[in-house]
Design an enzyme around this catalytic site. Structure first.
Site, short mmCIF file in Angstrom:
data_model
loop_
_atom_site.label_atom_id
_atom_site.label_comp_id
_atom_site.label_asym_id
_atom_site.label_seq_id
_atom_site.Cartn_x
_atom_site.Cartn_y
_atom_site.Cartn_z
N GLU B 242 51.50 36.23 52.60
CA GLU B 242 50.65 35.04 52.36
C GLU B 242 51.19 34.03 51.59
O GLU B 242 50.95 32.82 51.61
CB GLU B 242 49.48 35.68 51.69
CG GLU B 242 48.12 34.57 51.83
CD GLU B 242 46.68 35.06 51.44
OE1 GLU B 242 46.67 36.41 51.48
OE2 GLU B 242 45.81 34.38 51.27
N GLU B 372 47.51 31.26 37.97
CA GLU B 372 47.69 32.01 36.80
C GLU B 372 48.28 33.50 37.15
O GLU B 372 49.07 33.97 36.26
CB GLU B 372 46.22 32.33 35.93
CG GLU B 372 45.70 30.73 35.68
CD GLU B 372 45.29 29.81 36.85
OE1 GLU B 372 44.95 30.13 37.85
OE2 GLU B 372 45.38 28.63 36.50
#
Lengths: 336, 389
Positions: B242, B372
């Site tokens: 992905e 993050e």
């Protein structure tokens, strides 16, 4: 903008050889000792650099060099930058490139073999402050047409050592009859080669800072944990990583473009130099900051690189100057 | 490869569908209307029939069996020609590669060709309301029932959920096991009793996003991919696909391209191209865009990644998505007062395309591992920093 990165076994061999030699000959303790001492380096080193074939790396074989290309040069500069090699190998290489790209046949025949063998030292003089001028035999300066080669024993030449921030890279103020040498603009091709060499050296330095700071953050403990486990430390280090990795890609894209004589080579070289200026200074500032109080001391190696970064940034154009040139090129592509 | 490139160029020139005359979504993430879906499905089929989807995948399962690198050439040419995107994104770029790598022979024969040809649509059932970045805390359960499994749970952010025939689904098969253990990975049917798909609306007002409620839904025993309890390992492998950190996509990967040149053209059109501040920022974006492309190339050169092999693959989605976001925001700012105009207003620049791009760009800085989380992973795997807890 076409990109075709080239890197093969030959390049990897040069890198391995350079790492081995630099590890052995230039541990940081020796770099520091040389930085603290008088200008100039151990003459034995210069002979070894000649024997390794590095003084003549980009000089064609017919002139006594190794006849290698920009990717080889990038590899060597990246590795010497990593170790802050306190030797005028870079300005000597730039002098050879200036002769090669813009010199006359007779200048090439006279100087290139001597540079490659280490018999004569020449450095590039472009601007008032000249790296490695004190121990040089000749200065190669971009002229209105071609290059001027000035022997340092010329009576009207003044070479005054400068008091510098980065003592691993000495420079001198050079004037002839009160006028600075090398005020003519360097050729586009010389700019492209110089930007690749400088950006590669800066990439090596930034990478060394990253490795040093990551290793420190992985072991230094506060609040009972290694500080590298805190995101406030980890994320800025990753931003340095992204900068360094992207810089290496740009450096090898630009070097490959130079070797392929691509029309995009100068733009890529300037991109690499622009990015190198920003990344190196950022990596150095994060290294000092994340080493904490120790980072602020003379004992921590971070400042050696920080000073190198600050000193190298203006050479052949800093980030802002490169972006100005690049913006012109970009806007020209949007013309209907 | 050059002959393939020529062939693809000629094919696109003859077969580019042009604009449909109504609003196309910008990516598969915003497909919400049947006419969009039908039009895009027809496009992917046409490309598959021409041999340009799954070009490198094995012939025996419906792929093209071409040499390595062929798909990249095809994707690049499609992207250059600004051809429409490929609809079945979850299938082509992560479910399909997972089935090829971990599936049984029967699963490969059953699923690969229909997904390449867009005959069957796939979606992804990973995130839950309580399990986002901390994916391993997921609570959907799969209970053994004689022949198969009974699924109960709530999945969110399900792209193409409304149209999907199949779902790569994570569910807990062993509630007693510790967090990462006890999760299994299913190839679950969507068009069955007990599966309810409800739309979610994005901040652009577009749909395409869904939540899926699984209420006592029965799926067959052979829906398991890999072994029972191997789900977390397979989920991690899926995320690698992905994020573009693992190669093997069947198409649609040519994106990115030369966006900065388009923004430079916008600067000229808005009369701000002589402002040195604008020019400095444009050049900065041009450097970032070029670095992104150079990174993608360097990834494939072993000698230039050996010092830190994990870095570049993990950086690709992070740096690409942040560049798109920053560039789109800059483009909106360049528009001046038109920055506040939305789709349909006569004064909107390119029908508010940059506003849409900017808002939709958050899908890419959040999905598949937020920026993050990716910085954590990069710090740990590429720099050897201790884990964040």
């Amino acid at each position: 903008m076409n990109l075709h990165l080239r890197y093969d076994e030959e390049h990897a061999l040069l890198r391995a050889e350079a790492r081995r030699w630099l590890d052995e000959r230039f541990p940081i303790s020796r770099v520091r000792a040389l930085a603290d001492g008088e200008p100039g380096e151990d003459p034995g080193d210069w002979k070894e650099l000649a024997a390794l074939g590095w003084l003549g790396l980009v000089i064609p074989e017919q002139h006594g060099g190794a006849g290698l290309g920009a990717v080889h040069l990038a590899v060597l500069m990246e590795e010497t930058g990593r170790r802050l090699l306190p030797s005028p190998l870079l300005p000597s290489t730039l002098a050879a490139l200036a002769l090669l790209l813009d010199g006359s046949d007779s200048q090439r025949a006279r100087w290139l073999p001597a540079i490659a063998s280490g018999e004569a030292r020449a450095v590039l003089a472009s601007g008032t402050s000249v790296w490695g001028a004190e121990r040089a035999d000749a200065l190669v300066a971009p002229g209105r047409a071609g290059v001027d080669v000035v022997e340092t024993r010329a009576p009207d030449l003044r070479i005054e050592p400068e008091i510098v921030l980065d003592r691993t890279r000495r420079s001198a103020r050079v004037t002839r009859m009160g006028v600075a040498l090398g005020t003519a603009a360097p050729s586009d091709r010389l700019v492209a080669w110089a930007c690749v060499a400088l950006a590669a050296e800066m990439a090596g330095g930034a990478d060394a800072l990253l490795a040093m700071t990551a290793a420190y953050a992985a072991t230094r403990e506060q609040f009972g944990k290694p500080i590298g486990s805190f995101q406030a430390v980890k994320h800025p280090l990753v931003n340095v990583l992204i900068g360094v990795e992207s810089l290496r890609s740009l450096v090898y894209a630009a070097a490959s473009a130079l070797d392929a004589e691509s029309a995009d080579a100068e733009a890529l070289a300037r991109m690499a130099k622009a990015h190198a200026c920003d990344v190196y200074v950022f990596a150095a500032s994060r290294a000092v900051q994340l080493h904490g109080g120790f980072g602020f001391t003379l004992d921590c190696d971070a400042h050696l690189y920080l000073k190198r970064a600050q000193t190298t940034r203006p050479a052949f154009g800093d980030a802002m100057q490169q972006r100005r040139w690049l913006a012109d090129r970009l806007m020209a592509r949007t013309q209907a | 490869m050059e002959s393939l490139r020529e062939e693809v160029r000629a094919w696109i020139a003859a077969n580019h569908p042009g604009a449909p005359g109504w609003k196309l979504p910008q990516s598969p993430l915003e497909v919400a209307e049947d006419r969009q879906f039908d039009w895009l499905r027809a496009w992917q089929r046409k490309l598959y029939d021409a041999g340009y989807v799954g070009a490198e995948w094995p012939r025996e399962y419906g792929g093209g069996g071409r040499e390595r690198g062929a798909q990249r050439v095809i994707d690049h040419e499609l992207s250059r020609a600004r051809a429409p995107f490929l609809l079945n994104v979850v299938a082509l770029s992560w479910a399909g590669p997972m089935i090829l790598r971990y599936g049984t022979e029967a699963q490969k024969r059953r699923f690969i060709q229909p997904l390449l040809r867009c005959d069957e649509i796939w979606c992804q059932g990973f995130s839950e309301p309580g399990a986002g970045s901390d994916l391993a805390s997921l609570r959907t359960t799969a209970l053994r029932t004689g022949e198969g499994w009974q699924i109960d749970g709530h999945k969110v952010w399900t792209t193409l959920g409304r149209y999907a025939d199949w779902c790569i689904l994570l569910a807990r098969t062993d509630p007693a096991a510790v967090k990462h253990a006890g999760i299994s990975y299913f190839l679950a049917p969507m068009k069955i009793d007990g599966v309810s798909v409800q739309p979610l609306v994005k901040m652009t007002g577009e749909g395409g996003f869904n939540q899926v409620i699984w209420g006592s839904a029965r799926i067959p025993g052979d829906a398991l991919l890999g072994r029972e309890g191997q789900g977390w390992e397979l989920a991690t492998a899926t995320l690698q696909f992905e994020r573009g950190a693992a190669e093997g996509s069947a198409g649609g990967g040519g994106g990115g391209g030369e966006q900065v040149e388009r923004v430079a053209t916008l600067a000229r059109a808005s009369g701000r191209d002589t402002d040195p501040v604008v020019r400095d920022r444009l050049a900065g974006f041009w450097i970032r865009e070029t670095a992104l492309r150079a990174n993608a190339q360097r990834t494939r050169i072993a000698g230039l990644v050996s010092d830190r092999p994990e870095a570049l693959p993990l950086m690709q989605k992070l740096t690409g998505s942040e560049l798109t976001q920053d560039l789109a925001d800059f483009a909106c700012e360049l528009e001046g007062d038109a920055a506040g105009l939305w789709i349909g207003d006569s004064g909107a620049v390119d029908n508010a395309e940059w506003q849409r791009t900017y808002m939709n760009s958050f899908a890419m800085t959040i999905a598949g591992g937020t920026s993050e989380i990716l910085r954590n992973i990069l710090g740990e795997r590429a720099l050897g920093l201790p884990k964040t807890r």
